[in-house]
Design an enzyme around this catalytic site. Structure first.
Site, PDB file in Angstrom:
ATOM      1  N   ARG A  71       0.752  -1.256  -0.079  1.00 57.76           N
ATOM      2  CA  ARG A  71       0.152   0.127  -0.025  1.00 57.76           C
ATOM      3  C   ARG A  71       0.935   1.415   0.024  1.00 57.76           C
ATOM      4  O   ARG A  71       0.383   2.262  -0.753  1.00 57.76           O
ATOM      5  CB  ARG A  71      -0.913   0.098   1.188  1.00 57.76           C
ATOM      6  CG  ARG A  71      -2.175  -0.911   1.032  1.00 57.76           C
ATOM      7  CD  ARG A  71      -2.857  -1.259   2.632  1.00 57.76           C
ATOM      8  NE  ARG A  71      -4.068  -2.008   2.258  1.00 57.76           N
ATOM      9  CZ  ARG A  71      -4.763  -2.319   3.430  1.00 57.76           C
ATOM     10  NH1 ARG A  71      -4.591  -1.992   4.556  1.00 57.76           N
ATOM     11  NH2 ARG A  71      -5.746  -3.162   3.207  1.00 57.76           N
ATOM     12  N   ASN A  82      -7.085   0.835  -1.645  1.00 51.51           N
ATOM     13  CA  ASN A  82      -5.773   0.495  -1.008  1.00 51.51           C
ATOM     14  C   ASN A  82      -5.347  -0.700  -1.329  1.00 51.51           C
ATOM     15  O   ASN A  82      -4.572  -1.536  -0.604  1.00 51.51           O
ATOM     16  CB  ASN A  82      -5.825   0.587   0.432  1.00 51.51           C
ATOM     17  CG  ASN A  82      -6.982  -0.178   0.926  1.00 51.51           C
ATOM     18  OD1 ASN A  82      -7.828  -0.929   0.116  1.00 51.51           O
ATOM     19  ND2 ASN A  82      -7.359  -0.333   2.422  1.00 51.51           N
ATOM     20  N   HIS A  92      -6.635  -6.553   0.044  1.00 50.62           N
ATOM     21  CA  HIS A  92      -7.540  -6.981   1.576  1.00 50.62           C
ATOM     22  C   HIS A  92      -6.664  -8.098   2.037  1.00 50.62           C
ATOM     23  O   HIS A  92      -6.088  -8.760   1.238  1.00 50.62           O
ATOM     24  CB  HIS A  92      -8.807  -7.347   1.301  1.00 50.62           C
ATOM     25  CG  HIS A  92      -9.152  -7.970   2.668  1.00 50.62           C
ATOM     26  ND1 HIS A  92      -9.771  -7.278   3.729  1.00 50.62           N
ATOM     27  CD2 HIS A  92      -9.322  -9.083   2.879  1.00 50.62           C
ATOM     28  CE1 HIS A  92     -10.151  -8.097   4.407  1.00 50.62           C
ATOM     29  NE2 HIS A  92      -9.739  -9.590   4.066  1.00 50.62           N
TER      30      HIS A  92
HETATM   31  O1  CDP Z   1      -8.070  -3.378   5.215  1.00 46.59           O
HETATM   32  P1  CDP Z   1      -7.814  -3.277   6.470  1.00 46.59           P
HETATM   33  O2  CDP Z   1      -8.266  -4.424   7.383  1.00 46.59           O
HETATM   34  O3  CDP Z   1      -6.475  -2.805   6.671  1.00 46.59           O
HETATM   35  O4  CDP Z   1      -8.971  -2.274   7.170  1.00 46.59           O
HETATM   36  P2  CDP Z   1     -10.366  -2.124   7.832  1.00 46.59           P
HETATM   37  O5  CDP Z   1     -10.446  -1.207   8.966  1.00 46.59           O
HETATM   38  O6  CDP Z   1     -10.578  -3.395   8.031  1.00 46.59           O
HETATM   39  O7  CDP Z   1     -11.347  -1.676   6.728  1.00 46.59           O
HETATM   40  C1  CDP Z   1     -11.767  -2.302   5.567  1.00 46.59           C
HETATM   41  C2  CDP Z   1     -11.614  -1.489   4.263  1.00 46.59           C
HETATM   42  O8  CDP Z   1     -12.705  -0.371   4.468  1.00 46.59           O
HETATM   43  C3  CDP Z   1     -10.183  -0.715   4.265  1.00 46.59           C
HETATM   44  O9  CDP Z   1      -9.431  -1.655   3.479  1.00 46.59           O
HETATM   45  C4  CDP Z   1     -10.752   0.439   3.330  1.00 46.59           C
HETATM   46  O10 CDP Z   1     -10.685  -0.228   1.851  1.00 46.59           O
HETATM   47  C5  CDP Z   1     -12.233   0.893   3.694  1.00 46.59           C
HETATM   48  N1  CDP Z   1     -12.242   1.821   4.244  1.00 46.59           N
HETATM   49  C6  CDP Z   1     -12.700   3.059   3.774  1.00 46.59           C
HETATM   50  O11 CDP Z   1     -12.883   3.081   2.696  1.00 46.59           O
HETATM   51  N2  CDP Z   1     -12.782   4.276   4.225  1.00 46.59           N
HETATM   52  C7  CDP Z   1     -12.617   4.594   5.693  1.00 46.59           C
HETATM   53  N3  CDP Z   1     -12.686   5.427   6.334  1.00 46.59           N
HETATM   54  C8  CDP Z   1     -12.223   3.189   6.332  1.00 46.59           C
HETATM   55  C9  CDP Z   1     -11.935   1.879   5.754  1.00 46.59           C
HETATM   56 MG    MG Z   2      -9.903  -5.330   7.985  1.00 47.42          MG
END
Ligand code: CDP
Ligand code: MG
Length: 204
Positions: free
Chosen positions: A140, A160, A163
């Site tokens: 990322r 990003n 996943h």
């Molecule tokens: O993907 P990761 O586990 O790092 O983050 P998460 O907190 O589990 O959130 C899932 C996904 O939601 C993120 O990868 C982002 O693509 C999205 N997200 C977003 O678009 N806007 C936010 N303010 C927070 C999360």
């Molecule tokens: Mg997550």
């Protein structure tokens, strides 16, 4: 207790990663560090499938909303003005919708990964959720500068690239959800396993 080399995790190259031609680079990084790809598949996911991939519980949705609110506060933006709500749960539900729209907007690649501390190692390779905060050297951090302020103002999810499961429990759920008893999962012996685990018996 199972051997640490048996740990499995789940990774998905999101539509932005596929469309930007980063799939090869991502696969390379996973394999190069010593993790073994035991499953791989490309397809355009159904909305329902993505909906059941991300947790639905209030705690998780609220966390999404709280993170969004915190980012707005940090950068001096007003969440109420932008989205007509102060409520983090409502905001979280909105972000979850953007996320599902994004994840179903094009083909994705799903990967089953196995190896020592697979969950933690894969998260380390992936880097922070927010690309503009992710360290250089991570997927990322190296390939995106997206930020939640830019994304959320345009009413879309953060792009990003990938996943990856955050915990062993999440990995078990996601592995089962996307691969199930799929024929797309294979185990085989990589040549470096002969060095790392010489006692391992030959696998087909
Ligand atoms: O993907 P990761 O586990 O790092 O983050 P998460 O907190 O589990 O959130 C899932 C996904 O939601 C993120 O990868 C982002 O693509 C999205 N997200 C977003 O678009 N806007 C936010 N303010 C927070 C999360
Ligand atoms: Mg997550």
């Amino acid at each position: 207790m199972k051997h640490p080399k048996e740990e499995k995790t789940f990774l998905m190259i999101k539509p932005d990663g596929v469309k930007r031609g980063l799939s090869g680079e991502i696969i390379l990084r996973i394999e190069k560090v010593g993790l073994k790809i035991i499953g791989l598949k490309m397809f355009k996911p159904e909305e329902d499938k993505v909906d059941n991939h991300y947790p639905k519980n209030e705690e998780w949705v609220r966390r999404l909303g709280e993170r969004t609110k915190e980012t707005y506060r940090k950068y001096g933006y007003n969440m109420k003005e932008e989205h007509d709500t102060e409520d983090v749960l409502e905001m979280g539900r909105e972000v979850r919708k953007w996320l599902i729209n994004f994840m179903t907007s094009g083909p994705v690649i799903i990967m089953a990964i196995k190896g020592i501390h697979a969950v933690e190692m894969t998260r380390k390779l992936v880097g922070d959720t927010i690309p503009s905060k992710a360290e250089l050297g991570t997927i990322r951090g190296d390939f995106s500068i997206d930020s939640p302020i830019s994304a959320n103002r345009d009413h879309r999810a953060i792009y990003n690239i990938v996943h990856a499961s955050e915990t062993e429990e999440e990995a078990a759920h996601e592995f089962q959800h996307w691969f199930g008893d799929s024929e797309a999962v294979w185990d085989y012996q990589r040549s470096d396993e002969m060095v790392m685990f010489p006692e391992t018996k030959e696998k087909k």
